[in-house]
Design an enzyme around this catalytic site. Structure first.
Site, PDB file in Angstrom:
ATOM      1  N   LYS A 166       0.834  -1.208   0.000  1.00  0.00           N
ATOM      2  CA  LYS A 166       0.000   0.000   0.000  1.00  0.00           C
ATOM      3  C   LYS A 166       0.868   1.257   0.000  1.00  0.00           C
ATOM      4  CE  LYS A 166      -4.069  -2.011   2.263  1.00  0.00           C
ATOM      5  NZ  LYS A 166      -4.933  -2.013   3.468  1.00  0.00           N
ATOM      6  N   GLU A 196     -12.886  -5.692   3.853  1.00  0.00           N
ATOM      7  CA  GLU A 196     -13.011  -6.365   5.147  1.00  0.00           C
ATOM      8  C   GLU A 196     -14.328  -7.120   5.233  1.00  0.00           C
ATOM      9  OE1 GLU A 196     -12.485  -3.488   8.235  1.00  0.00           O
ATOM     10  OE2 GLU A 196     -10.454  -2.955   7.605  1.00  0.00           O
ATOM     11  N   THR A 253      -4.195  -7.091  12.463  1.00  0.00           N
ATOM     12  CA  THR A 253      -3.452  -6.944  11.205  1.00  0.00           C
ATOM     13  C   THR A 253      -3.236  -5.474  10.884  1.00  0.00           C
ATOM     14  OG1 THR A 253      -4.385  -9.018  10.347  1.00  0.00           O
ATOM     15  CG2 THR A 253      -3.442  -7.481   8.738  1.00  0.00           C
ATOM     16  N   GLU A 257       0.137  -3.139  10.459  1.00  0.00           N
ATOM     17  CA  GLU A 257       0.387  -2.270   9.306  1.00  0.00           C
ATOM     18  C   GLU A 257       0.787  -0.865   9.754  1.00  0.00           C
ATOM     19  OE1 GLU A 257      -2.625  -2.411   6.196  1.00  0.00           O
ATOM     20  OE2 GLU A 257      -3.268  -4.377   6.911  1.00  0.00           O
TER      21      GLU A 257
END
Length: 313
Positions: A166, A196, A253, A257
């Protein structure tokens, strides 16, 4: 790690995460066949005390398993994090991994949320997949726990790869937020709620399929939703598996990140040289072997933070 695989391609990342869903679900289904077996998690349990071991049985087996895997360099891979302190693990027998230039950040930055993962597994996941009681199957319990914990850890820490991909797609936007120290802004930028929701629905569908006792007559791969009675017979509850992803796996998660991207900002201060080496506190270049030694000793992050702070205006 395969050398001919583009680890930062979003399609490849997506395929990897989908495979990891299967691994997690199957491991939880395996664990669900045994009861809670609280004694396996009890530090000082009678059988452990007799053996002179000051750990719970599960913790002891986890340490022994990770010690063996460490000799096979498992924890030198960017997507593998140990639950055991790196200082306590043996060195790898195998030579160091050869990491491509595009993975230098991933190899150097250390983000490890395994303490949180272990706590949530013990306190929140086990109660929803196991029945209360003690069936004495402590060995099988520990083996299943370790496999489930490792699968969860790998999935959650794969967020580092997601974050790097990303970042490379929108470097200016992320650098602006990094420089402002805006963790909330980074979290918002990397969040894709539509994706999601699709993940959660897919996991629930898989749980409804994998959790069945498949026979020639009872397989329900397509068709109407399962009845409440049928859901009760499943090995794991689809709603619970969806909740597991929504409330634990996806949030952790994204925490990985954000932490990865904040640490990456330090490397953007020119801590890494163009050759991918690192300078120590005295300014001397560290070799790849030196760097791995620092990382294994748990000193790397502190070292880099000290250097970075010294470079700040």
């Amino acid at each position: 790690m395969a050398q001919d695989w583009n680890y930062l391609d979003l399609q490849n990342i997506r395929a990897t995460l989908i495979r990891q869903e299967d691994t997690i679900l199957f491991n939880l289904i395996e664990r669900a066949q045994f009861k809670r077996n609280a004694k396996a998690y009890e530090k000082g349990a009678d059988f452990m005390a007799k053996a002179g071991i000051d750990k719970s049985f599960v913790d002891f087996m986890l340490f022994e398993t990770e010690s063996t895997h460490s000799k096979a360099r498992r924890y030198t891979s960017p997507d593998e994090k140990p639950f055991t302190n790196r200082n306590e693990l043996p060195a790898s027998i195998l030579p160091p991994l050869v990491v491509s230039d595009e993975l230098k950040y991933l190899q150097a930055i250390e983000v490890n949320l395994n303490a949180q993962i272990y706590a949530k597994y013990s306190d929140q996941i086990l109660p929803i997949i196991t029945k209360e009681g003690d069936d004495g199957q402590y060995g099988s319990t520990a083996v299943c726990d370790i496999q489930a914990l490792q699968a969860l850890s790998k999935r959650i820490h794969y967020g580092c790869f997601v974050a790097e991909s990303k970042f490379q797609s929108r470097p200016d936007d992320y650098r602006r937020l990094q420089q402002a120290g805006d963790k909330n802004g980074i979290m918002e930028l990397l969040t894709n709620r539509e994706v999601e929701d699709r993940v959660i629905k897919r996991v629930m569908a898989k749980a409804a399929t994998y959790g069945q006792e498949i026979t020639d007559e009872t397989a329900v791969l397509h068709g109407p939703a399962l009845s409440a009675e049928a859901v009760q017979k499943l090995k794991v509850n689809p709603e619970s598996m969806g909740k597991l992803y929504r409330d634990i796996i996806i949030p952790l998660t994204k925490d990985v990140e954000v932490e990865y991207l904040m640490q990456r900002a330090l490397f953007d201060r020119r801590i890494l040289t163009s050759s991918g080496t690192v300078r120590d506190a005295g300014g001397a270049l560290m070799t790849g072997t030196d760097w791995q030694t620092h990382k294994k000793m748990g000193c790397a992050c502190n070292l880099l933070l000290q250097i970075a702070r010294s470079l700040l205006p």
